[in-house]
Motif scaffolding. Structure first.
Motif, short mmCIF file in Angstrom:
data_model
loop_
_atom_site.label_atom_id
_atom_site.label_comp_id
_atom_site.label_asym_id
_atom_site.label_seq_id
_atom_site.Cartn_x
_atom_site.Cartn_y
_atom_site.Cartn_z
N VAL A 97 0.84 -1.20 0.00
CA VAL A 97 0.00 0.00 0.00
C VAL A 97 0.87 1.25 0.00
O VAL A 97 0.64 2.20 -0.76
CB VAL A 97 -0.95 0.00 1.22
N TYR A 98 1.91 1.25 0.84
CA TYR A 98 2.79 2.42 0.92
C TYR A 98 3.57 2.62 -0.38
O TYR A 98 3.86 3.77 -0.77
CB TYR A 98 3.75 2.29 2.10
N GLU A 99 3.91 1.55 -1.06
CA GLU A 99 4.57 1.70 -2.36
C GLU A 99 3.64 2.40 -3.36
O GLU A 99 4.08 3.25 -4.14
CB GLU A 99 4.98 0.33 -2.89
N GLU A 100 2.36 2.06 -3.29
CA GLU A 100 1.38 2.72 -4.17
C GLU A 100 1.20 4.18 -3.77
O GLU A 100 1.03 5.06 -4.62
CB GLU A 100 0.04 1.98 -4.12
N VAL A 101 1.23 4.47 -2.45
CA VAL A 101 1.13 5.84 -1.97
C VAL A 101 2.27 6.68 -2.54
O VAL A 101 2.06 7.81 -3.02
CB VAL A 101 1.16 5.88 -0.42
N ILE A 102 3.47 6.15 -2.52
CA ILE A 102 4.63 6.85 -3.06
C ILE A 102 4.46 7.12 -4.55
O ILE A 102 4.77 8.21 -5.05
CB ILE A 102 5.92 6.04 -2.80
N GLU A 103 3.91 6.14 -5.28
CA GLU A 103 3.67 6.32 -6.71
C GLU A 103 2.66 7.43 -6.95
O GLU A 103 2.84 8.29 -7.83
CB GLU A 103 3.16 5.01 -7.32
N ILE A 104 1.59 7.45 -6.15
CA ILE A 104 0.53 8.46 -6.31
C ILE A 104 1.10 9.86 -6.04
O ILE A 104 0.88 10.80 -6.82
CB ILE A 104 -0.65 8.17 -5.36
N LEU A 105 1.83 10.00 -4.93
CA LEU A 105 2.39 11.30 -4.58
C LEU A 105 3.42 11.76 -5.60
O LEU A 105 3.51 12.96 -5.91
CB LEU A 105 3.01 11.25 -3.18
N SER A 106 4.18 10.82 -6.15
CA SER A 106 5.17 11.18 -7.18
C SER A 106 4.49 11.70 -8.44
O SER A 106 4.94 12.67 -9.05
CB SER A 106 6.05 9.96 -7.51
#
Length: 267
Positions: A97-106
């Motif tokens: 989930v946190y990996e996806e969060v990083i992708e979204i914020l990027s």
């Protein structure tokens, strides 16, 4: 032997898959949870930049930002806390989930940078567009007749020398209000545009009698291949000795430089 190895490989794959728990149907799935967390982290970033925190004595305002995020995702605080408890208890899922969060914020950061750069480019482009120049050097209002015996003077002549202008639009405008007691039913605005190559363009605009204020507008495009040097004409041209009682106001003579003048429509 290879058959046994193949069977063992299948068993190991199934075993590894079984160690990753599935998100219960009552909780937001991984994609939804990533979106919520990304919004929350974005809010926290904004609060950090504005120095607004729980220690600032504005807890209610801070809490309001978080409530807004949850409401946007149609979640209550209890539902969010329950989901976070489950994800925290299952770190293998939470990591994804946190990996996806990083992708979204990027992605959002890249979009913001692109938007900022685009706005900078637009401001630079606007700064390069030349501003219009006023060429009128006389009074901007007249009451006619100046002299009932002098019909030539009552035409309101003008004569303007210009400093080598090209690639733009010349616009002469004024408003006219006819009064009782005049004899003329109509007149013209007239402008003669002279160029450095000794050629002349003459343009006219018909002004019809009206006791309400009417607008007159002469617009002429100067091609970039020509150089404008002189403007002359009449605000109230007529071919009779009869006079008219008229008020001329808001006289303007402007040159508007253009970029790609051939693509600009006259209004």
């Amino acid at each position: 032997m290879s058959r046994y190895l193949y069977t063992l490989l299948i068993v190991l794959i199934l075993a590894s898959c079984s160690t990753r728990p599935r998100v219960p149907g009552s909780l937001p799935d991984e994609e939804k949870m990533a979106q919520v967390l990304a919004d929350i982290y974005q809010v926290e970033s904004i609060l950090g930049q504005t120095r607004l925190s729980y220690n600032s004595g504005k807890e209610d305002k801070v809490s309001g930002y978080y409530r807004y995020v949850l409401e946007e995702h149609q979640m209550t605080k209890v539902e969010f806390d329950t989901a976070m408890s489950w994800y925290s208890a299952n770190p293998t899922v939470l990591t994804d989930v946190y990996e996806e969060v990083i992708e979204i914020l990027s992605r959002r950061e890249a979009e913001i940078k692109n938007k900022i750069n685009k706005e900078k480019d637009e401001r630079k482009a606007l700064a390069k567009i030349p501003s219009k120049t006023s060429l009128w050097n006389d009074s901007t209002s007249f009451e006619l007749p100046f002299d009932a015996k002098d019909s030539l003077d009552n035409r309101v002549p003008f004569d303007v020398e210009v400093d080598s202008l090209s690639n733009g639009i010349v616009r002469l405008s004024a408003s006219y209000s006819f009064k009782e007691g005049g004899f003329l039913d109509s007149a013209q605005m007239q402008m003669m545009v002279s160029y450095a190559d000794s050629t002349v363009d003459t343009i006219q605009y018909q002004i019809h009698k009206s006791f309400k204020k009417v607008s007159g507008n002469l617009t002429h495009r100067v091609d970039k291949s020509k150089t404008l040097t002189h403007l002359e004409g009449y605000l109230f041209e007529h071919d009779t000795s009869k006079h008219s009682v008229v008020k001329i106001e808001d006289v303007k003579l402007t040159f508007i430089p253009t970029i790609g003048a051939a693509d600009m429509s006259l209004r």
